[in-house]
Write an enzyme that holds these catalytic residues in place. Structure first.
Site, PDB file in Angstrom:
ATOM      1  N   LYS A  91     -12.535 -54.817 -11.577  1.00 57.98           N
ATOM      2  CA  LYS A  91     -13.396 -53.856 -12.263  1.00 57.98           C
ATOM      3  C   LYS A  91     -12.887 -53.683 -13.693  1.00 57.98           C
ATOM      4  O   LYS A  91     -13.107 -54.549 -14.519  1.00 57.98           O
ATOM      5  CB  LYS A  91     -13.465 -52.557 -11.462  1.00 57.98           C
ATOM      6  CG  LYS A  91     -14.184 -52.755 -10.114  1.00 57.98           C
ATOM      7  CD  LYS A  91     -14.312 -51.494  -9.332  1.00 57.98           C
ATOM      8  CE  LYS A  91     -15.204 -51.688  -8.096  1.00 57.98           C
ATOM      9  NZ  LYS A  91     -14.752 -52.695  -7.155  1.00 57.98           N
ATOM     10  N   THR A  96      -7.816 -52.456  -7.787  1.00 60.60           N
ATOM     11  CA  THR A  96      -8.488 -53.750  -7.907  1.00 60.60           C
ATOM     12  C   THR A  96      -8.270 -54.315  -9.301  1.00 60.60           C
ATOM     13  O   THR A  96      -8.035 -53.580 -10.258  1.00 60.60           O
ATOM     14  CB  THR A  96      -9.991 -53.612  -7.634  1.00 60.60           C
ATOM     15  OG1 THR A  96     -10.603 -54.901  -7.718  1.00 60.60           O
ATOM     16  CG2 THR A  96     -10.662 -52.709  -8.665  1.00 60.60           C
ATOM     17  N   THR A 123     -25.196 -48.256   1.602  1.00 57.19           N
ATOM     18  CA  THR A 123     -24.203 -47.903   0.584  1.00 57.19           C
ATOM     19  C   THR A 123     -24.184 -46.400   0.356  1.00 57.19           C
ATOM     20  O   THR A 123     -23.126 -45.800   0.131  1.00 57.19           O
ATOM     21  CB  THR A 123     -24.504 -48.649  -0.728  1.00 57.19           C
ATOM     22  OG1 THR A 123     -24.596 -50.056  -0.447  1.00 57.19           O
ATOM     23  CG2 THR A 123     -23.405 -48.415  -1.751  1.00 57.19           C
ATOM     24  N   ARG A 160     -32.240 -56.821  -0.397  1.00 62.48           N
ATOM     25  CA  ARG A 160     -31.604 -57.065  -1.691  1.00 62.48           C
ATOM     26  C   ARG A 160     -31.942 -58.471  -2.196  1.00 62.48           C
ATOM     27  O   ARG A 160     -31.810 -59.448  -1.467  1.00 62.48           O
ATOM     28  CB  ARG A 160     -30.082 -56.903  -1.594  1.00 62.48           C
ATOM     29  CG  ARG A 160     -29.651 -55.506  -1.169  1.00 62.48           C
ATOM     30  CD  ARG A 160     -28.147 -55.456  -0.912  1.00 62.48           C
ATOM     31  NE  ARG A 160     -27.751 -54.190  -0.317  1.00 62.48           N
ATOM     32  CZ  ARG A 160     -27.282 -53.156  -0.999  1.00 62.48           C
ATOM     33  NH1 ARG A 160     -27.164 -53.247  -2.300  1.00 62.48           N
ATOM     34  NH2 ARG A 160     -26.931 -52.043  -0.377  1.00 62.48           N
ATOM     35  N   THR A 173      -3.734 -66.245   3.847  1.00 66.06           N
ATOM     36  CA  THR A 173      -4.792 -66.619   2.904  1.00 66.06           C
ATOM     37  C   THR A 173      -4.192 -67.213   1.638  1.00 66.06           C
ATOM     38  O   THR A 173      -3.083 -66.837   1.224  1.00 66.06           O
ATOM     39  CB  THR A 173      -5.668 -65.391   2.558  1.00 66.06           C
ATOM     40  OG1 THR A 173      -6.812 -65.818   1.839  1.00 66.06           O
ATOM     41  CG2 THR A 173      -4.911 -64.387   1.724  1.00 66.06           C
ATOM     42  N   THR A 174      -4.913 -68.155   1.043  1.00 64.23           N
ATOM     43  CA  THR A 174      -4.458 -68.766  -0.198  1.00 64.23           C
ATOM     44  C   THR A 174      -4.367 -67.713  -1.298  1.00 64.23           C
ATOM     45  O   THR A 174      -5.235 -66.850  -1.420  1.00 64.23           O
ATOM     46  CB  THR A 174      -5.442 -69.880  -0.623  1.00 64.23           C
ATOM     47  OG1 THR A 174      -5.482 -70.865   0.418  1.00 64.23           O
ATOM     48  CG2 THR A 174      -5.006 -70.528  -1.929  1.00 64.23           C
ATOM     49  N   HIS A 210     -11.885 -47.476  -8.835  1.00 66.24           N
ATOM     50  CA  HIS A 210     -12.818 -47.138  -9.915  1.00 66.24           C
ATOM     51  C   HIS A 210     -12.158 -46.282 -10.993  1.00 66.24           C
ATOM     52  O   HIS A 210     -12.863 -45.669 -11.806  1.00 66.24           O
ATOM     53  CB  HIS A 210     -14.042 -46.423  -9.346  1.00 66.24           C
ATOM     54  CG  HIS A 210     -14.964 -47.332  -8.604  1.00 66.24           C
ATOM     55  ND1 HIS A 210     -15.904 -48.125  -9.229  1.00 66.24           N
ATOM     56  CD2 HIS A 210     -15.067 -47.616  -7.281  1.00 66.24           C
ATOM     57  CE1 HIS A 210     -16.563 -48.833  -8.326  1.00 66.24           C
ATOM     58  NE2 HIS A 210     -16.076 -48.548  -7.136  1.00 66.24           N
ATOM     59  N   SER A 259     -17.416 -43.763  -6.380  1.00 68.30           N
ATOM     60  CA  SER A 259     -18.253 -44.463  -7.351  1.00 68.30           C
ATOM     61  C   SER A 259     -19.746 -44.244  -7.192  1.00 68.30           C
ATOM     62  O   SER A 259     -20.503 -44.529  -8.117  1.00 68.30           O
ATOM     63  CB  SER A 259     -17.964 -45.968  -7.285  1.00 68.30           C
ATOM     64  OG  SER A 259     -18.346 -46.490  -6.013  1.00 68.30           O
ATOM     65  N   SER A 303      -9.127 -39.404   7.106  1.00 68.73           N
ATOM     66  CA  SER A 303      -9.920 -40.169   6.148  1.00 68.73           C
ATOM     67  C   SER A 303     -11.074 -39.338   5.613  1.00 68.73           C
ATOM     68  O   SER A 303     -11.821 -38.719   6.378  1.00 68.73           O
ATOM     69  CB  SER A 303     -10.464 -41.432   6.825  1.00 68.73           C
ATOM     70  OG  SER A 303     -11.327 -42.154   5.976  1.00 68.73           O
TER      71      SER A 303
END
Length: 420
Positions: free
Chosen positions: A260, A257, A375, A33, A289-290, A229, A201, A149
């Site tokens: 997106k 999320t 992917t 990539r 985590t912050t 998505h 997706s 799953s």
């Protein structure tokens, strides 16, 4: 003594060679990539400036952005972010447990809970983190939890399921008969969770949320739905496919999320308050985590509120995607079946996939990334297009014409299985 030291040095691991071999393997498989250096034009989406290695610059049209609705450049969103930056500064100041909970975070979690018709929501720093942290933590809260799953679930879901270390069963993609067979085999008194996505997706297909939720209920399992998505894109207010299908109340945990369709950054879960509170109290990926900076959370609040009131932008997105699919199919390009806004075009070879992508960018000013293994499975390499409400007919004309030219030039198969 010196001989022993020399011998130890000669037998030492060649670390650099190992890293070079790892990169060479990816290059040898044709799936190395190279990131395009892009600078988006605020107010002129989907145009961006591409900076080449030589330092030269060219304007290009972006055809693979996950900012599906251009919300990252919506003036309402930008105005909210400017105000938050002026009011609260740049960073959040720490983790949520220390000093990183601002009023912007509280507002955003309330908006997300309302969006999905749930009692509460919990913010994470990304969609990947929210999946990984939540699914791993559920296994600690529910010892012996069996997770069922879908085989095409996102890498973040797989990571969370594996991290939890509990038993897992993989069912064939969107195959409810196989899911039921696995649920039947499980002990009736064991805790169970069905984890799946709404919009997948890479292929653009959509799961049967109503049917999956009914099966889960029949066998006493909880449900965990990844809507990353679909959030903002489906349902009258943008609550996702679960809202569109009237199944929101049947899903125990919805994950989404902000990076997106919302146009900013971050991830979250929405569920009953006690579920959210338990995950909030045990998830390392949240605790240590912050927190997201106020400028991002304020932008997300503005974006979600705007999207709740503007269903017409979702209708425009679907029309643009349908138009692009129709035009590509009419040109004989191998558009993969998709019932969503995703427009995947099959290439089937990593070298050809990257070559077509490179030529689209360098010769036609069209940016779309090749989607190669891991992917997608080997042999299904593709270009994945996302038509937004801002892609015009003229842009589509240029894209289809360029694709026709390159399909012939690169000898890639067209519809019907014949090479160009």
């Amino acid at each position: 003594m010196r001989a022993n030291i020399a011998g130890a040095k000669s037998s030492a691991m060649n670390y650099r060679a190992a890293f070079e071999a790892a990169v060479a393997q990816v290059k040898g498989e044709g799936r190395y990539r190279v990131f395009a250096d892009l600078k988006r034009h605020c107010g002129d989406f989907p145009t961006a400036t591409w900076t080449l290695a030589s330092g030269a610059q060219r304007d290009v049209i972006v055809w693979c952005s996950n900012d599906y609705l251009g919300q990252g450049q919506n003036p309402v969103v930008l105005d909210a972010m400017h105000h938050a930056l002026d009011d609260a500064g740049a960073g959040s100041g720490g983790t949520r447990n220390i000093s990183g909970t601002t009023h912007h975070h509280v507002e955003l979690e309330a908006e997300l809970a309302d969006l999905h018709g749930k009692e509460a929501a919990l913010l994470f720093t990304s969609g990947y983190v929210s999946n990984e942290a939540a699914l791993a933590t559920l296994q600690r809260i529910l010892p012996g939890l069996i997770i069922f799953s879908d085989e095409l679930n996102h890498a973040s879901m797989i990571a969370g399921i594996r991290h939890g270390g509990g038993p897992r069963k993989i069912f064939r993609h969107n195959d409810l008969e196989h899911l039921e067979a696995l649920l039947k085999e499980a002990p009736a008194d064991a805790p169970k969770l069905v984890a799946f996505e709404s919009v997948y997706s890479m292929d653009g297909d959509i799961s049967d949320i109503v049917g999956t939720a009914a099966l889960a209920k029949k066998y006493g399992a909880m449900t965990y739905l990844d809507e990353v998505h679909a959030v903002g894109l489906y349902g009258k207010r943008g609550g996702g496919v679960s809202e569109r299908d009237g199944a929101t109340a049947d899903i125990d945990i919805i994950e989404g999320t902000l990076g997106k369709a919302i146009g900013v950054m971050g991830g979250y879960i929405a569920a009953d308050a006690v579920i959210v509170d338990a995950i909030r109290s045990h998830a390392s990926g949240f605790i240590f985590t912050t927190s997201l900076p106020p400028v991002l959370t304020a932008g997300a609040v503005a974006s979600i509120r705007w999207l709740k009131e503007h269903d017409e932008v979702r209708a425009r997105l679907q029309e643009r995607a349908a138009t692009l699919k129709r035009r590509m199919a009419a040109a004989g390009l191998p558009v993969m079946p998709s019932v969503s806004h995703i427009v995947p075009v099959l290439v089937g070879d990593p070298v050809h996939c990257k070559l077509v992508s490179d030529l689209l960018l360098s010769e036609h000013g069209i940016y779309v990334q090749p989607i190669n293994y891991p992917t997608v499975p080997r042999g299904t390499e593709r270009l994945r297009f996302t038509a937004t409400p801002f892609h015009t007919n003229e842009m589509m004309d240029r894209l289809v014409a360029a694709m026709e030219t390159l399909w012939t030039r690169c000898n890639v198969q067209r519809l019907g299985g014949q090479a160009a």
